[in-house]
Design a protein around this motif. Structure first.
Motif, PDB file in Angstrom:
ATOM      1  N   ASP A 125       0.813  -1.211   0.000  1.00  0.00           N
ATOM      2  CA  ASP A 125       0.000   0.000   0.000  1.00  0.00           C
ATOM      3  C   ASP A 125       0.850   1.267   0.000  1.00  0.00           C
ATOM      4  O   ASP A 125       0.320   2.346  -0.230  1.00  0.00           O
ATOM      5  N   PHE A 126       2.142   1.131   0.255  1.00  0.00           N
ATOM      6  CA  PHE A 126       3.016   2.308   0.208  1.00  0.00           C
ATOM      7  C   PHE A 126       3.276   2.751  -1.229  1.00  0.00           C
ATOM      8  O   PHE A 126       3.737   3.849  -1.482  1.00  0.00           O
TER       9      PHE A 126
ATOM     10  N   ASP B 288       2.475   7.078  -0.378  1.00  0.00           N
ATOM     11  CA  ASP B 288       1.791   7.196   0.914  1.00  0.00           C
ATOM     12  C   ASP B 288       1.866   8.645   1.405  1.00  0.00           C
ATOM     13  O   ASP B 288       2.953   9.218   1.483  1.00  0.00           O
ATOM     14  N   PRO B 289       0.713   9.238   1.749  1.00  0.00           N
ATOM     15  CA  PRO B 289       0.738  10.645   2.172  1.00  0.00           C
ATOM     16  C   PRO B 289       1.558  10.878   3.440  1.00  0.00           C
ATOM     17  O   PRO B 289       1.957  12.005   3.710  1.00  0.00           O
ATOM     18  N   TYR B 290       1.793   9.812   4.209  1.00  0.00           N
ATOM     19  CA  TYR B 290       2.566   9.944   5.444  1.00  0.00           C
ATOM     20  C   TYR B 290       4.039   9.551   5.255  1.00  0.00           C
ATOM     21  O   TYR B 290       4.786   9.485   6.231  1.00  0.00           O
TER      22      TYR B 290
ATOM     23  N   VAL C  10       6.645  11.768   6.896  1.00  0.00           N
ATOM     24  CA  VAL C  10       6.529  12.099   8.322  1.00  0.00           C
ATOM     25  C   VAL C  10       7.626  11.335   9.070  1.00  0.00           C
ATOM     26  O   VAL C  10       7.782  10.125   8.895  1.00  0.00           O
ATOM     27  N   ASP C  11       8.368  12.061   9.877  1.00  0.00           N
ATOM     28  CA  ASP C  11       9.459  11.461  10.652  1.00  0.00           C
ATOM     29  C   ASP C  11       9.005  10.225  11.414  1.00  0.00           C
ATOM     30  O   ASP C  11       8.043  10.290  12.182  1.00  0.00           O
TER      31      ASP C  11
ATOM     32  N   VAL D 123       7.792   7.311  10.421  1.00  0.00           N
ATOM     33  CA  VAL D 123       6.811   6.375   9.868  1.00  0.00           C
ATOM     34  C   VAL D 123       7.511   5.171   9.230  1.00  0.00           C
ATOM     35  O   VAL D 123       7.178   4.016   9.513  1.00  0.00           O
TER      36      VAL D 123
ATOM     37  N   ASN E  62       9.256   3.085  12.008  1.00  0.00           N
ATOM     38  CA  ASN E  62       8.282   2.247  12.717  1.00  0.00           C
ATOM     39  C   ASN E  62       7.959   0.988  11.930  1.00  0.00           C
ATOM     40  O   ASN E  62       7.908  -0.109  12.480  1.00  0.00           O
ATOM     41  N   PHE E  63       7.711   1.173  10.648  1.00  0.00           N
ATOM     42  CA  PHE E  63       7.353   0.025   9.815  1.00  0.00           C
ATOM     43  C   PHE E  63       8.499  -0.991   9.754  1.00  0.00           C
ATOM     44  O   PHE E  63       8.286  -2.199   9.919  1.00  0.00           O
TER      45      PHE E  63
END
Lengths: 405, 405
Positions: free
Chosen positions: B155-156, B321-323, B326-327, B329, B332-333
């Motif tokens: 989905d990314f 991905d719209p995020y 963002v620092d 993200v 985390n994944f």
């Protein structure tokens, strides 16, 4: 039933809809010539016909999907397949909670039509809440609805072949995309679908610049996109619930899809929290306000408690999972579901305040400054919930946060 | 190509397979009358024909699925759809890593046949390792394979409509059920598919009675069942990798499905860890043993590092991905993927030691007591990895654990 009414799709009208009804075995033969038909939909996404034999008072609803969606004047194409999803979801839900959904009498994929039980004696829950009504059966009904539809569609119960078949059947890309955009993306960026008064800009900027918040929302969004855990209603706000004294009917599952387990109950809770905030403005006098607000918090608590109790009972009695009886497995699942539900609830609260689709609860507050005040409170609460998913460990902690908002 | 070779399924033989080949445009016309055909499969799940023009040395492989699986003498029906999955997965993988998979020349759903590149000049990696060979390109190739197939199917990167279409296309219930049972269930209970020497019973009992371990395995199993994150190979052990000096080809993706992102690389790492243990017995003299074992640990580290570097680069350059920016993200994944991979690796190590399907690495150890010793070590390592997913935060900590086993 396998009657083929029309060879191709066409939008029905108050005359042609009768052809659908006459092919069914619902009304008395003698009544067919003088049925009373009225289109009662808001015409944005679907046509909704109420058809009644006024002599016997027997009635039904014919709902037909339109090949487009119309929101804020703009119109875009939208799959008719959502009518199939809706009728199949209603039938699937009826297998475990027949008393909590409208009966489906007939469906037709070509016409994108579902013929179902008339619920005109019920009221939309959101409207009931705004008018200050309370519903004693609601919490238990929604807890039961979310628990049973979750358990019976999950890998904890279904054979994996059946589960994977259901995942494909309820693949719902176009309607999921709406949620993806309007709930998980647009409100968190400067997007032209957003809709909020200029006075909220500094609060909105705070959200857009809160890296920690955005990071958490991105995780929730990824869960929404990739976790195929249970069959969800997909849009369980208080506008998707019909109520009357001691009767609850969950309607409109056109957003149904396989997604993360906490999603539905989170949306229910979020919409109760939004109503809770709005009662500060709506309720007529302090005593009434206090009692409605207390009812809303108790309903949140009891719906979650019913969810966990019902799910636990089904798990203990019917789980096919080989790990079902290992200590802590159920508790882990419920805890994770709860924490993610808090995050989903936070997203719903924020998007209903600054995104494209608002809730009447806040928007109908008469005094502008009061409306702004509670919208700010809503944004604060939504943000806090998203950032504190792992700090809120039980439902009374959650209602404390809502009470404190 | 759309040549329809046979109207219905039939198992091919060394004569009828030529009809498939002749319909293609692969061999010179003149060679068709004297092609050399040999069935080289092990006959358990598939027929594999090697077909060569001995004059030009041009050759190809015709792989045909059989409508059953035969394991340990027993035979059960198994979907032919796995041939479609395999050829479609090979073609999908070839979009991002064409140099790391065999070329597909033709496929036929009716015959359950895939015609593909001949890789007779390559060796199965497991065999190469057992014989003490090392492969300098392997780590980078597998890191690249897992990163690119992951990113481009996620989905990314994909539009959600396309992603959801791929999820349905690669729904693979029957082969996933094999993994569900043989990797995530049977080895952790007293099940008759398990297979281990009686001397291991007390270690096996320890696993079956370890509630903390079972709880973690149940979470990993649930991830396997419900997380549709990326298109996985689904069975990336060292028997699914062909190698020669500086060439790596990942074969046999018949288990392909949309699953959790760490799954493939976990299986690769687990199989290297199993070979690492077995080298204590296989390697001819201490210096050779040390250098092979060092190579194996370095390969684990470098494959993971390549995975993260390649994935990160694709994310930075191509994420939709719209995020994405963002620092935290991406971090985390990757961290979550890594931790879950450690758990999956632990399951693979345990099931390859006491479950139905073993690895030759451990099973071909000549001395019984040495074999038992390292099998116990494998069980300990597998259990520790599963229970310490959240304590192992980077890849060198993981290789330290393997070194210490």
């Amino acid at each position: 039933m396998s009657v083929q009414i029309k060879p191709t799709y066409e939008p029905l009208n108050e005359v042609t809809v009768l052809e659908v009804v006459k092919a069914l075995d619902f009304f008395e033969e003698a009544a067919l010539s003088h049925l009373h038909v009225k289109e009662i939909g808001d015409g944005n996404l679907n046509l909704v016909f109420h058809i009644e034999d006024q002599a016997s008072k027997k009635a039904l609803i014919v709902k037909q999907a339109l090949p487009y969606a119309k929101v804020v004047g703009e119109s875009w194409p939208l799959t008719l397949d959502r009518a199939r999803i809706e009728s199949e979801a209603l039938l699937k839900e009826a297998e475990s909670v027949p008393h909590l959904v409208p009966k489906v009498y007939y469906s037709d994929r070509t016409l994108a039509v579902t013929v179902m039980e008339d619920l005109s004696d019920h009221l939309i829950l959101r409207k009931g809440f705004i008018d200050g009504h309370t519903y004693p059966a609601l919490a238990e009904d929604i807890g039961t609805f979310t628990a049973k539809t979750a358990f019976y569609s999950s890998d904890f119960y279904l054979h994996p072949f059946e589960k994977k078949e259901q995942v494909k059947r309820f693949s719902n890309p176009e309607l999921c995309k709406i949620t993806e955009d309007l709930v998980f993306t647009d409100p968190f960026f400067n997007h032209d679908t957003n809709d909020y008064p200029a006075e909220l800009q500094s609060e909105v900027d705070k959200i857009w610049n809160d890296t920690e918040l955005l990071r958490e929302v991105s995780k929730l969004r990824f869960s929404f996109l990739s976790k195929a855990e249970i069959l969800l209603h997909g849009d369980l706000h208080t506008g998707s619930i019909f109520v009357k004294e001691n009767s609850t009917k969950v309607i409109d599952p056109e957003f149904a899809f396989y997604g993360p387990a906490g999603f539905d109950i989170a949306h229910f809770i979020a919409n109760l929290a939004l109503n809770y905030l709005s009662q500060n403005a709506h309720a007529k006098e302090p005593f009434n306000r206090e009692s409605i607000q207390l009812y809303l918090l108790q309903t949140i608590e009891k719906s979650w408690d019913t969810f966990t109790e019902t799910f636990t009972q089904l798990w203990n009695e019917k789980s096919t999972d080989p790990y079902a009886h290992v200590d802590g497995v159920l508790e882990n699942f419920l805890q994770k579901t709860f924490q993610q539900a808090i995050g989903f609830a936070g997203c719903e609260i924020i998007r209903r305040t600054i995104g494209l689709a608002h809730v009447a609860d806040l928007d109908t507050i008469q005094q502008k400054d009061v409306e702004l005040f509670y919208k700010k409170k809503a944004l604060e609460l939504g943000s806090k919930l998203i950032k504190n998913q792992r700090n809120i460990t039980n439902i009374t902690e959650l209602t404390d946060w809502i009470r404190g908002a």
